[in-house]
Design an enzyme around this catalytic site. Structure first.
Site, PDB file in Angstrom:
ATOM      1  N   SER A  57       1.125  -1.389  -0.007  1.00 48.27           N
ATOM      2  CA  SER A  57       0.276   0.548  -0.264  1.00 48.27           C
ATOM      3  C   SER A  57       0.943   0.953  -0.038  1.00 48.27           C
ATOM      4  O   SER A  57       1.975   1.246   0.239  1.00 48.27           O
ATOM      5  CB  SER A  57      -0.699  -0.014   1.348  1.00 48.27           C
ATOM      6  OG  SER A  57      -0.003  -0.220   2.129  1.00 48.27           O
ATOM      7  N   LYS A  58       0.084   2.505  -0.888  1.00 47.87           N
ATOM      8  CA  LYS A  58       1.268   3.683  -0.562  1.00 47.87           C
ATOM      9  C   LYS A  58       1.239   4.148   0.280  1.00 47.87           C
ATOM     10  O   LYS A  58       2.220   4.798   0.932  1.00 47.87           O
ATOM     11  CB  LYS A  58      -0.064   4.368  -0.940  1.00 47.87           C
ATOM     12  CG  LYS A  58       0.328   4.672  -2.536  1.00 47.87           C
ATOM     13  CD  LYS A  58      -0.323   5.926  -3.523  1.00 47.87           C
ATOM     14  CE  LYS A  58      -1.684   5.517  -4.327  1.00 47.87           C
ATOM     15  NZ  LYS A  58      -2.228   6.971  -4.590  1.00 47.87           N
ATOM     16  N   ARG A  59       0.701   3.723   1.655  1.00 49.61           N
ATOM     17  CA  ARG A  59       1.209   4.169   2.930  1.00 49.61           C
ATOM     18  C   ARG A  59       2.331   3.987   3.667  1.00 49.61           C
ATOM     19  O   ARG A  59       2.769   4.538   4.350  1.00 49.61           O
ATOM     20  CB  ARG A  59      -0.421   4.183   4.000  1.00 49.61           C
ATOM     21  CG  ARG A  59      -0.806   5.697   4.247  1.00 49.61           C
ATOM     22  CD  ARG A  59      -2.431   5.225   4.954  1.00 49.61           C
ATOM     23  NE  ARG A  59      -2.368   3.393   4.944  1.00 49.61           N
ATOM     24  CZ  ARG A  59      -2.162   2.639   6.528  1.00 49.61           C
ATOM     25  NH1 ARG A  59      -1.927   3.184   7.234  1.00 49.61           N
ATOM     26  NH2 ARG A  59      -2.665   1.817   6.296  1.00 49.61           N
TER      27      ARG A  59
END
Ligand code: GLU
Length: 486
Positions: A252-254
């Protein structure tokens, strides 16, 4: 039979590492089998799809060298390769399913579906369509549509029995039909859902093997039922293990950069990136004599030679940027200096003197982990005056006055050198450190800070040679003057 594989990205947002990862295995298998690799753009989500995103997908896959034989931009015999240009095909095929009774029209409003879903959630039941419109007479349904009432088209999933398929990686997968929802195939706006468009296209484009991410496993039984409803032979399936953050959750981007553009901008080499992506689920048989890290370093051609879906490891390693950095550094070190200069070009400030670059490349070669580090590693070379904390000029356990004296004596020795080659500088430095009774590292650290303004740099003596007398001496003198401020 010629195998045909495809990557089918949706052009939403930045080009995702997962797209490259899946493309890589599709392409490798297509190449191994002497088949074709197709790029299809799945842009049926009109709100989220954008031409900009599509352009970036092309760019990033090209950057990685994952080239397609057929696609929206290169054409091919079974196009168009963009789903938004194939709407009539989906409408025709949906009509066929309605006619055979494999699908039905559903008039349930969004509110009704919402209320139903909430009630199911409250009762801790699996949320799914309750089948209200399944039994509507066809003539009545068609009349309502003709009168302008909005409707979706749903797939009629058998109420009993089991749907199964053989996954090339995971073996047989069986799903009870009663757990499968009556999937929407066509939305009220006349656009197909992923499921219908995907199956129709894979069939019409002659796709023989569908290799995609694990997250689609639950969709595959619906697809298998759709193939059967059309009377088509289903392709082979393989669901690749997901890319994972270091905490093993889906990437995930986070927690991890996911845009291929980011990796390119940071200066990861495409060949390192490909190698790294290949490692997320695959290991090639080590070449003769290779041990440890060496077994993990292999070019894409080796994936092509050895790919075998039965050998994909479903508990793949995590997307570990440290590992990627190591691989990248390895590939960078292996580049010939001219090639490294060529790759560095986009990372070098415009107007940089090519001769200076030429002199610096061999010095930083072994220190670069990413092309994007060039600036940080070499900025000192181009600066008029250096900015640094004068305290760095004083080694631990050495008095400032003694440090100043040591530096002063080096300046004298430097001036006296007839030819300040790297060896001569090294020798002069070592001899002086011995006279002073210092550790060599302490003297060299003073010089390093004086000449570069940094405590970590390319090899010091070579750097001084590259800078040349005309820049080294003023920097050493400037450092001597800085002692007055301590
Ligand atoms: N459009 C889907 C995606 O974005 C394709 C999935 C598949 O390969 O079937 O991943």
């Amino acid at each position: 039979m010629t195998v045909r594989l495809r990557i089918a990205p949706s052009p939403t947002g930045d080009p995702h590492v997962g797209t490259a990862y899946i493309a890589l295995f599709n392409l490798a298998f297509a190449r191994k089998q002497g088949g074709k690799f197709i790029l299809r753009i799945e842009d049926t989500d009109r709100v989220r799809s954008s031409p900009e995103s599509e352009r970036m997908i092309f760019e990033s896959l090209r950057w990685l060298g994952l080239l397609w034989d057929e696609g929206p931009d290169v054409g091919g015999p079974l196009g168009p390769y963009r789903q938004s240009e194939r709407r009539d095909l989906y409408a025709r095929h949906a009509a066929e399913l309605l006619a055979s009774g494999a699908a039905y029209r559903c008039f349930c409003s969004a509110e009704r579906l919402d209320t139903m879903r909430k009630a199911q959630e409250a009762a801790k039941l699996q949320s799914r369509y309750d089948g209200k419109c399944r039994t509507l007479a066809r003539a009545e349904a068609e009349a309502r549509v003709a009168a302008g009432e909005p409707a979706v088209i749903r797939l009629r999933i058998p109420e009993e029995g089991v749907t199964s398929f053989v996954d090339m990686i995971r073996g047989e997968i069986r799903i009870e039909n009663r757990t499968i929802d009556d999937q929407v195939l066509m939305k009220t706006d006349g656009f197909p859902t992923y499921h219908l468009a995907n199956v129709v296209d894979d069939h019409l484009m002659g796709i023989t093997h569908v290799v995609r991410a694990e997250e689609w496993i639950t969709s595959t039984p619906k697809h298998v039922l759709l193939y059967a409803a059309f009377g088509w032979k289903a392709p082979e399936f393989a669901h690749m293990p997901l890319l994972r953050n270091s905490d093993r959750t889906k990437i995930s981007k986070r927690k991890n950069p996911t845009s291929l553009k980011w990796y390119e901008a940071q200066g990861y080499l495409p060949e390192a990136m490909l190698n790294f992506l290949a490692l997320q689920g695959f290991s090639v048989a080590p070449s003769e004599g290779a041990k440890g890290f060496a077994t993990e370093v292999f070019p894409f051609s080796r994936v092509v030679e050895t790919i075998d879906f039965a050998r994909i490891c479903t508990t793949g390693p995590v997307f570990d940027l440290i590992k990627l950095g190591e691989l990248n550094a390895h590939y960078l070190r292996a580049l010939a200096p001219e090639e490294l200069e060529r790759r560095l070009a986009p990372f070098v400030k415009p107007g940089t003197d090519p001769a200076a670059m030429h002199a610096l490349v061999p010095l930083v070669k072994d220190r670069l982990k990413r092309l994007g580090e060039w600036e940080e590693l070499t900025d000192f070379f181009f600066q008029e005056s250096l900015e640094y904390d004068a305290k760095l000029l004083v080694p631990k356990k050495v008095e400032p006055a003694a440090a100043r004296d040591g530096l002063g004596r080096f300046v004298a020795a430097y001036r006296a050198l007839p030819a300040p080659t790297a060896e001569a500088l090294d020798q002069a430095g070592r001899a002086l450190a011995q006279e002073l009774g210092w550790k060599v590292g302490d003297l060299f650290m003073i010089l390093r800070v004086a000449v570069t303004g940094k405590t970590a740099t390319p090899p010091l003596c070579e750097t001084m040679v590259a800078l040349g007398r005309d820049r080294v001496l003023p920097r050493l003198e400037a450092a001597l003057a800085r002692f007055a401020t301590l």
